[in-house]
Design a protein around this motif. Structure first.
Motif, PDB file in Angstrom:
ATOM      1  N   TYR A 116      92.475  -0.711  -4.697  1.00  0.00           N
ATOM      2  CA  TYR A 116      93.918  -0.589  -4.891  1.00  0.00           C
ATOM      3  C   TYR A 116      94.662  -1.202  -3.718  1.00  0.00           C
ATOM      4  N   GLY A 117      95.670  -2.022  -4.028  1.00  0.00           N
ATOM      5  CA  GLY A 117      96.465  -2.626  -2.980  1.00  0.00           C
ATOM      6  C   GLY A 117      97.486  -3.565  -3.582  1.00  0.00           C
ATOM      7  N   HIS A 118      98.373  -4.090  -2.733  1.00  0.00           N
ATOM      8  CA  HIS A 118      99.362  -5.062  -3.179  1.00  0.00           C
ATOM      9  C   HIS A 118      99.561  -6.102  -2.084  1.00  0.00           C
ATOM     10  N   GLY A 119      99.950  -7.297  -2.507  1.00  0.00           N
ATOM     11  CA  GLY A 119     100.136  -8.388  -1.565  1.00  0.00           C
ATOM     12  C   GLY A 119     101.428  -8.245  -0.780  1.00  0.00           C
ATOM     13  N   ARG A 120     101.370  -8.607   0.512  1.00  0.00           N
ATOM     14  CA  ARG A 120     102.570  -8.661   1.355  1.00  0.00           C
ATOM     15  C   ARG A 120     102.466  -9.934   2.176  1.00  0.00           C
ATOM     16  N   LEU A 121     103.257 -10.948   1.765  1.00  0.00           N
ATOM     17  CA  LEU A 121     103.170 -12.257   2.370  1.00  0.00           C
ATOM     18  C   LEU A 121     101.733 -12.757   2.259  1.00  0.00           C
ATOM     19  N   ARG A 122     101.042 -12.987   3.368  1.00  0.00           N
ATOM     20  CA  ARG A 122      99.674 -13.522   3.315  1.00  0.00           C
ATOM     21  C   ARG A 122      98.625 -12.430   3.456  1.00  0.00           C
ATOM     22  N   GLU A 123      99.036 -11.138   3.490  1.00  0.00           N
ATOM     23  CA  GLU A 123      98.097 -10.056   3.692  1.00  0.00           C
ATOM     24  C   GLU A 123      98.094  -9.123   2.490  1.00  0.00           C
ATOM     25  N   TRP A 124      97.006  -8.378   2.352  1.00  0.00           N
ATOM     26  CA  TRP A 124      96.929  -7.317   1.363  1.00  0.00           C
ATOM     27  C   TRP A 124      97.125  -5.986   2.065  1.00  0.00           C
ATOM     28  N   VAL A 125      97.958  -5.153   1.477  1.00  0.00           N
ATOM     29  CA  VAL A 125      98.153  -3.799   1.973  1.00  0.00           C
ATOM     30  C   VAL A 125      97.371  -2.878   1.045  1.00  0.00           C
ATOM     31  N   PHE A 126      96.350  -2.218   1.574  1.00  0.00           N
ATOM     32  CA  PHE A 126      95.453  -1.431   0.750  1.00  0.00           C
ATOM     33  C   PHE A 126      95.853   0.038   0.725  1.00  0.00           C
ATOM     34  N   GLY A 127      95.475   0.706  -0.366  1.00  0.00           N
ATOM     35  CA  GLY A 127      95.583   2.153  -0.409  1.00  0.00           C
ATOM     36  C   GLY A 127      94.611   2.763   0.586  1.00  0.00           C
ATOM     37  N   GLY A 128      94.845   4.037   0.941  1.00  0.00           N
ATOM     38  CA  GLY A 128      94.056   4.671   1.986  1.00  0.00           C
ATOM     39  C   GLY A 128      92.570   4.716   1.693  1.00  0.00           C
ATOM     40  N   VAL A 129      92.196   5.049   0.458  1.00  0.00           N
ATOM     41  CA  VAL A 129      90.781   5.148   0.117  1.00  0.00           C
ATOM     42  C   VAL A 129      90.122   3.774   0.170  1.00  0.00           C
ATOM     43  N   THR A 130      90.769   2.778  -0.424  1.00  0.00           N
ATOM     44  CA  THR A 130      90.221   1.418  -0.407  1.00  0.00           C
ATOM     45  C   THR A 130      90.057   0.923   1.025  1.00  0.00           C
ATOM     46  N   ARG A 131      91.072   1.133   1.845  1.00  0.00           N
ATOM     47  CA  ARG A 131      91.034   0.667   3.239  1.00  0.00           C
ATOM     48  C   ARG A 131      89.863   1.302   3.994  1.00  0.00           C
ATOM     49  N   THR A 132      89.673   2.614   3.826  1.00  0.00           N
ATOM     50  CA  THR A 132      88.594   3.307   4.540  1.00  0.00           C
ATOM     51  C   THR A 132      87.225   2.856   4.066  1.00  0.00           C
ATOM     52  N   LEU A 133      87.052   2.716   2.754  1.00  0.00           N
ATOM     53  CA  LEU A 133      85.757   2.281   2.243  1.00  0.00           C
ATOM     54  C   LEU A 133      85.421   0.869   2.713  1.00  0.00           C
ATOM     55  N   LEU A 134      86.410  -0.026   2.712  1.00  0.00           N
ATOM     56  CA  LEU A 134      86.179  -1.394   3.168  1.00  0.00           C
ATOM     57  C   LEU A 134      85.775  -1.435   4.641  1.00  0.00           C
ATOM     58  N   ALA A 135      86.346  -0.534   5.431  1.00  0.00           N
ATOM     59  CA  ALA A 135      86.155  -0.603   6.878  1.00  0.00           C
ATOM     60  C   ALA A 135      85.009   0.253   7.394  1.00  0.00           C
ATOM     61  N   ALA A 136      84.681   1.350   6.684  1.00  0.00           N
ATOM     62  CA  ALA A 136      83.814   2.330   7.341  1.00  0.00           C
ATOM     63  C   ALA A 136      82.781   3.005   6.443  1.00  0.00           C
ATOM     64  N   SER A 137      82.658   2.637   5.180  1.00  0.00           N
ATOM     65  CA  SER A 137      81.660   3.307   4.352  1.00  0.00           C
ATOM     66  C   SER A 137      80.254   3.030   4.880  1.00  0.00           C
ATOM     67  N   PRO A 138      79.433   4.077   5.059  1.00  0.00           N
ATOM     68  CA  PRO A 138      78.070   3.853   5.524  1.00  0.00           C
ATOM     69  C   PRO A 138      77.120   3.397   4.442  1.00  0.00           C
ATOM     70  N   VAL A 139      77.576   3.396   3.180  1.00  0.00           N
ATOM     71  CA  VAL A 139      76.748   2.922   2.074  1.00  0.00           C
ATOM     72  C   VAL A 139      77.464   1.776   1.381  1.00  0.00           C
ATOM     73  N   CYS A 140      76.725   1.016   0.600  1.00  0.00           N
ATOM     74  CA  CYS A 140      77.312  -0.116  -0.128  1.00  0.00           C
ATOM     75  C   CYS A 140      78.386   0.370  -1.083  1.00  0.00           C
ATOM     76  N   CYS A 141      79.405  -0.462  -1.268  1.00  0.00           N
ATOM     77  CA  CYS A 141      80.482  -0.162  -2.220  1.00  0.00           C
ATOM     78  C   CYS A 141      80.640  -1.315  -3.196  1.00  0.00           C
ATOM     79  N   LEU A 142      80.562  -1.011  -4.480  1.00  0.00           N
ATOM     80  CA  LEU A 142      80.884  -2.002  -5.488  1.00  0.00           C
ATOM     81  C   LEU A 142      82.325  -1.738  -5.924  1.00  0.00           C
ATOM     82  N   MET A 143      83.199  -2.737  -5.708  1.00  0.00           N
ATOM     83  CA  MET A 143      84.622  -2.566  -5.924  1.00  0.00           C
ATOM     84  C   MET A 143      85.150  -3.639  -6.868  1.00  0.00           C
ATOM     85  N   SER A 144      86.073  -3.231  -7.723  1.00  0.00           N
ATOM     86  CA  SER A 144      86.743  -4.162  -8.646  1.00  0.00           C
ATOM     87  C   SER A 144      88.236  -3.910  -8.592  1.00  0.00           C
ATOM     88  N   HIS A 145      88.993  -5.000  -8.806  1.00  0.00           N
ATOM     89  CA  HIS A 145      90.455  -4.886  -8.799  1.00  0.00           C
ATOM     90  C   HIS A 145      91.008  -5.336 -10.125  1.00  0.00           C
TER      91      HIS A 145
END
Length: 270
Positions: A241-270
Protein backbone atom coordinates in the motif's frame (compact mmCIF):
# COMPACT_ATOMS: atom_id res chain seq x y z
CA UNK A 1 -1.12 -21.63 -12.40
CA UNK A 2 2.61 -21.94 -11.78
CA UNK A 3 5.75 -19.88 -12.18
CA UNK A 4 7.32 -20.51 -15.59
CA UNK A 5 9.91 -17.72 -15.40
CA UNK A 6 11.60 -16.20 -12.35
CA UNK A 7 13.58 -12.95 -12.61
CA UNK A 8 16.22 -12.07 -10.03
CA UNK A 9 17.73 -8.60 -9.67
CA UNK A 10 21.53 -8.77 -9.46
CA UNK A 11 24.00 -6.18 -8.20
CA UNK A 12 27.54 -6.03 -6.80
CA UNK A 13 26.73 -6.60 -3.12
CA UNK A 14 27.76 -10.00 -1.67
CA UNK A 15 24.16 -10.62 -0.58
CA UNK A 16 23.18 -10.62 -4.24
CA UNK A 17 24.72 -14.08 -4.52
CA UNK A 18 22.48 -15.51 -1.80
CA UNK A 19 19.48 -14.01 -3.56
CA UNK A 20 20.45 -15.71 -6.83
CA UNK A 21 20.78 -19.03 -5.00
CA UNK A 22 17.30 -18.60 -3.53
CA UNK A 23 15.82 -17.72 -6.92
CA UNK A 24 17.59 -20.67 -8.51
CA UNK A 25 16.14 -23.08 -5.97
CA UNK A 26 12.68 -21.68 -6.58
CA UNK A 27 13.19 -22.11 -10.31
CA UNK A 28 14.14 -25.74 -9.71
CA UNK A 29 11.05 -26.32 -7.56
CA UNK A 30 8.72 -25.00 -10.26
CA UNK A 31 10.63 -26.16 -13.31
CA UNK A 32 10.97 -22.49 -14.25
CA UNK A 33 13.50 -20.51 -16.21
CA UNK A 34 15.86 -18.22 -14.29
CA UNK A 35 16.68 -14.75 -15.59
CA UNK A 36 19.33 -12.47 -14.07
CA UNK A 37 18.92 -8.72 -14.61
CA UNK A 38 21.25 -5.79 -13.90
CA UNK A 39 21.43 -2.18 -15.05
CA UNK A 40 23.39 0.93 -14.19
CA UNK A 41 23.68 4.47 -15.50
CA UNK A 42 27.18 5.93 -15.97
CA UNK A 43 28.16 8.47 -13.31
CA UNK A 44 30.25 11.12 -15.02
CA UNK A 45 33.26 12.48 -13.19
CA UNK A 46 32.88 15.65 -15.27
CA UNK A 47 29.84 16.69 -17.28
CA UNK A 48 29.99 15.55 -20.92
CA UNK A 49 30.79 18.59 -23.03
CA UNK A 50 29.02 17.63 -26.22
CA UNK A 51 31.08 17.09 -29.36
CA UNK A 52 34.47 17.72 -27.74
CA UNK A 53 37.43 15.53 -26.89
CA UNK A 54 36.80 15.99 -23.15
CA UNK A 55 33.14 15.06 -23.52
CA UNK A 56 33.91 11.96 -25.57
CA UNK A 57 36.59 10.86 -23.10
CA UNK A 58 34.29 11.31 -20.09
CA UNK A 59 31.52 9.34 -21.78
CA UNK A 60 33.80 6.47 -22.77
CA UNK A 61 35.49 6.26 -19.35
CA UNK A 62 32.22 6.34 -17.42
CA UNK A 63 30.63 3.76 -19.72
CA UNK A 64 33.60 1.41 -19.33
CA UNK A 65 33.27 1.56 -15.53
CA UNK A 66 29.62 0.53 -15.81
CA UNK A 67 30.40 -2.24 -18.31
CA UNK A 68 32.96 -3.61 -15.83
CA UNK A 69 30.38 -3.56 -13.02
CA UNK A 70 27.87 -5.37 -15.20
CA UNK A 71 30.41 -8.02 -16.20
CA UNK A 72 31.16 -8.64 -12.51
CA UNK A 73 27.45 -8.97 -11.79
CA UNK A 74 27.03 -11.37 -14.71
CA UNK A 75 29.91 -13.54 -13.49
CA UNK A 76 28.34 -13.73 -10.02
CA UNK A 77 24.96 -14.68 -11.49
CA UNK A 78 26.42 -17.37 -13.74
CA UNK A 79 28.50 -18.83 -10.92
CA UNK A 80 25.54 -19.05 -8.53
CA UNK A 81 23.08 -20.20 -11.21
CA UNK A 82 25.41 -23.08 -11.99
CA UNK A 83 24.67 -25.53 -14.78
CA UNK A 84 20.91 -25.01 -14.95
CA UNK A 85 19.61 -25.36 -18.50
CA UNK A 86 17.13 -22.49 -18.60
CA UNK A 87 19.10 -19.43 -17.53
CA UNK A 88 19.39 -16.06 -19.20
CA UNK A 89 21.30 -12.85 -18.49
CA UNK A 90 20.03 -9.39 -19.40
CA UNK A 91 21.95 -6.19 -18.66
CA UNK A 92 22.16 -2.65 -20.00
CA UNK A 93 23.41 0.88 -19.47
CA UNK A 94 20.05 2.17 -18.33
CA UNK A 95 18.14 3.45 -15.34
CA UNK A 96 17.86 0.34 -13.11
CA UNK A 97 14.13 0.51 -12.39
CA UNK A 98 13.19 1.28 -16.00
CA UNK A 99 15.21 -1.67 -17.25
CA UNK A 100 13.87 -3.99 -14.57
CA UNK A 101 10.29 -3.00 -15.45
CA UNK A 102 10.87 -3.74 -19.12
CA UNK A 103 12.29 -7.19 -18.36
CA UNK A 104 9.48 -8.02 -15.91
CA UNK A 105 7.22 -8.62 -18.92
CA UNK A 106 9.10 -11.92 -19.35
CA UNK A 107 8.67 -13.11 -15.74
CA UNK A 108 5.94 -14.45 -13.44
CA UNK A 109 7.83 -13.60 -10.26
CA UNK A 110 10.50 -10.96 -9.52
CA UNK A 111 13.04 -11.52 -6.73
CA UNK A 112 14.77 -8.47 -5.23
CA UNK A 113 16.75 -7.66 -2.10
CA UNK A 114 16.01 -5.14 0.60
CA UNK A 115 17.31 -1.63 -0.06
CA UNK A 116 18.68 1.13 2.13
CA UNK A 117 21.02 -1.06 4.19
CA UNK A 118 24.75 -0.78 4.76
CA UNK A 119 26.76 -2.56 2.10
CA UNK A 120 24.13 -2.20 -0.62
CA UNK A 121 25.38 -1.91 -4.18
CA UNK A 122 25.13 1.57 -5.77
CA UNK A 123 23.02 0.16 -8.60
CA UNK A 124 20.81 -2.12 -6.50
CA UNK A 125 17.15 -2.05 -7.47
CA UNK A 126 14.90 -0.29 -4.97
CA UNK A 127 12.54 -2.91 -3.56
CA UNK A 128 9.73 -0.45 -2.80
CA UNK A 129 9.79 0.98 -6.31
CA UNK A 130 9.83 -2.53 -7.74
CA UNK A 131 6.76 -3.59 -5.75
CA UNK A 132 4.77 -0.52 -6.75
CA UNK A 133 5.72 -0.24 -10.42
CA UNK A 134 6.41 -3.63 -11.96
CA UNK A 135 2.88 -5.06 -12.08
CA UNK A 136 4.31 -8.42 -10.98
CA UNK A 137 4.47 -10.18 -7.61
CA UNK A 138 7.76 -9.18 -5.99
CA UNK A 139 9.58 -11.41 -3.52
CA UNK A 140 11.64 -9.23 -1.18
CA UNK A 141 14.51 -11.24 0.31
CA UNK A 142 16.27 -10.26 3.57
CA UNK A 143 20.08 -10.32 3.71
CA UNK A 144 21.72 -13.72 4.23
CA UNK A 145 18.57 -15.66 3.28
CA UNK A 146 19.45 -18.12 0.49
CA UNK A 147 16.51 -20.51 0.50
CA UNK A 148 12.74 -20.39 0.81
CA UNK A 149 10.90 -23.55 1.76
CA UNK A 150 7.50 -21.83 2.16
CA UNK A 151 6.23 -24.92 3.98
CA UNK A 152 4.43 -22.59 6.37
CA UNK A 153 3.15 -19.25 5.09
CA UNK A 154 1.50 -16.26 6.75
CA UNK A 155 -0.93 -14.09 4.75
CA UNK A 156 -1.45 -10.56 6.05
CA UNK A 157 -5.11 -10.20 5.18
CA UNK A 158 -7.27 -7.14 4.52
CA UNK A 159 -10.14 -7.38 2.06
CA UNK A 160 -8.55 -4.98 -0.43
CA UNK A 161 -7.61 -5.15 -4.09
CA UNK A 162 -3.92 -5.35 -3.22
CA UNK A 163 -4.35 -8.22 -0.73
CA UNK A 164 -6.63 -10.17 -3.06
CA UNK A 165 -4.08 -9.83 -5.84
CA UNK A 166 -1.24 -10.91 -3.56
CA UNK A 167 -3.09 -14.09 -2.57
CA UNK A 168 -3.74 -14.92 -6.22
CA UNK A 169 -0.13 -14.17 -7.18
CA UNK A 170 1.15 -16.42 -4.39
CA UNK A 171 -1.02 -19.44 -5.26
CA UNK A 172 1.83 -21.51 -6.76
CA UNK A 173 3.70 -21.23 -3.45
CA UNK A 174 0.59 -21.60 -1.28
CA UNK A 175 -0.37 -24.86 -2.99
CA UNK A 176 3.00 -26.32 -1.98
CA UNK A 177 2.72 -25.21 1.67
CA UNK A 178 1.90 -27.60 4.51
CA UNK A 179 0.01 -24.84 6.30
CA UNK A 180 -1.14 -21.30 5.50
CA UNK A 181 -2.37 -18.89 8.20
CA UNK A 182 -4.67 -16.11 6.94
CA UNK A 183 -3.91 -13.48 9.59
CA UNK A 184 -6.37 -10.62 10.15
CA UNK A 185 -5.10 -7.89 12.48
CA UNK A 186 -7.62 -6.02 14.62
CA UNK A 187 -6.54 -2.37 14.63
CA UNK A 188 -9.35 -1.30 16.94
CA UNK A 189 -12.29 -1.58 14.56
CA UNK A 190 -12.70 -5.35 14.62
CA UNK A 191 -10.55 -7.80 12.69
CA UNK A 192 -11.15 -8.25 8.95
CA UNK A 193 -12.83 -11.57 8.33
CA UNK A 194 -10.34 -13.96 6.76
CA UNK A 195 -12.68 -16.95 6.65
CA UNK A 196 -13.79 -16.35 3.06
CA UNK A 197 -10.27 -16.26 1.68
CA UNK A 198 -9.30 -19.29 3.82
CA UNK A 199 -12.28 -21.17 2.35
CA UNK A 200 -11.29 -20.12 -1.18
CA UNK A 201 -7.76 -21.33 -0.62
CA UNK A 202 -9.07 -24.62 0.73
CA UNK A 203 -11.04 -25.01 -2.52
CA UNK A 204 -7.71 -24.64 -4.33
CA UNK A 205 -6.23 -27.47 -2.28
CA UNK A 206 -4.41 -25.17 0.18
CA UNK A 207 -4.37 -26.13 3.88
CA UNK A 208 -5.45 -22.70 5.16
CA UNK A 209 -6.93 -21.46 8.44
CA UNK A 210 -8.11 -17.98 9.49
CA UNK A 211 -6.36 -16.39 12.48
CA UNK A 212 -7.27 -13.12 14.25
CA UNK A 213 -4.77 -11.06 16.26
CA UNK A 214 -5.02 -7.67 17.98
CA UNK A 215 -2.77 -4.67 17.40
CA UNK A 216 -2.96 -0.92 16.91
CA UNK A 217 -1.21 1.65 14.71
CA UNK A 218 2.40 0.88 13.88
CA UNK A 219 2.12 -2.32 15.97
CA UNK A 220 0.21 -3.93 13.11
CA UNK A 221 3.38 -4.81 11.21
CA UNK A 222 5.04 -6.12 14.37
CA UNK A 223 1.99 -8.27 15.13
CA UNK A 224 2.11 -9.72 11.62
CA UNK A 225 5.84 -10.49 11.84
CA UNK A 226 5.48 -11.97 15.35
CA UNK A 227 2.61 -14.19 14.22
CA UNK A 228 4.64 -15.40 11.26
CA UNK A 229 7.56 -16.29 13.52
CA UNK A 230 5.27 -18.01 16.04
CA UNK A 231 3.78 -20.06 13.19
CA UNK A 232 7.26 -21.02 11.97
CA UNK A 233 6.61 -19.30 8.63
CA UNK A 234 9.43 -18.22 6.35
CA UNK A 235 7.16 -16.28 3.98
CA UNK A 236 4.69 -13.42 4.47
CA UNK A 237 2.22 -12.70 1.66
CA UNK A 238 0.59 -9.28 1.68
CA UNK A 239 -0.68 -6.44 -0.44
CA UNK A 240 1.56 -3.37 -0.78
CA UNK A 241 0.00 0.00 0.00
CA UNK A 242 1.27 3.43 -0.93
CA UNK A 243 0.89 6.44 -3.21
CA UNK A 244 3.25 8.42 -5.40
CA UNK A 245 4.62 11.80 -4.30
CA UNK A 246 6.70 13.44 -7.01
CA UNK A 247 9.51 10.90 -7.64
CA UNK A 248 9.02 8.95 -4.39
CA UNK A 249 6.51 6.46 -3.04
CA UNK A 250 4.97 7.11 0.34
CA UNK A 251 4.16 3.74 1.88
CA UNK A 252 1.66 2.71 4.50
CA UNK A 253 3.15 1.78 7.87
CA UNK A 254 2.89 -1.99 7.45
CA UNK A 255 4.31 -1.97 3.92
CA UNK A 256 7.17 0.33 4.95
CA UNK A 257 8.14 -1.88 7.92
CA UNK A 258 7.99 -5.13 5.97
CA UNK A 259 10.10 -3.67 3.15
CA UNK A 260 12.72 -2.40 5.59
CA UNK A 261 12.86 -4.90 8.42
CA UNK A 262 11.01 -8.19 7.91
CA UNK A 263 13.27 -11.08 8.98
CA UNK A 264 11.51 -13.43 6.56
CA UNK A 265 10.81 -13.18 2.83
CA UNK A 266 7.79 -11.14 1.78
CA UNK A 267 5.81 -11.69 -1.38
CA UNK A 268 4.07 -8.38 -2.13
CA UNK A 269 1.67 -7.22 -4.84
CA UNK A 270 0.24 -3.80 -5.59
Amino acid sequence: MSYASILVAVDLAPRSRTRVRLAGRLADAFGAGLMGVAAEQPAYAIPPLGATAAGAYALAAASEVVHTDLRIAQAAFEEEAGARDRTEWRAALDFPLSFLAAQAAAADLVVVGRTGEAGASPFAFNSGDAVMRLGRPVLVVPPQVDHLEAARVTIGWKNTREARRAVSDALPLLRRAAHVAVVSVDEGQGPPDGRDVAALLSAHGVAATAVGVEAAGEATSRALIDTALEQGADLIVTGAYGHGRLREWVFGGVTRTLLAASPVCCLMSH
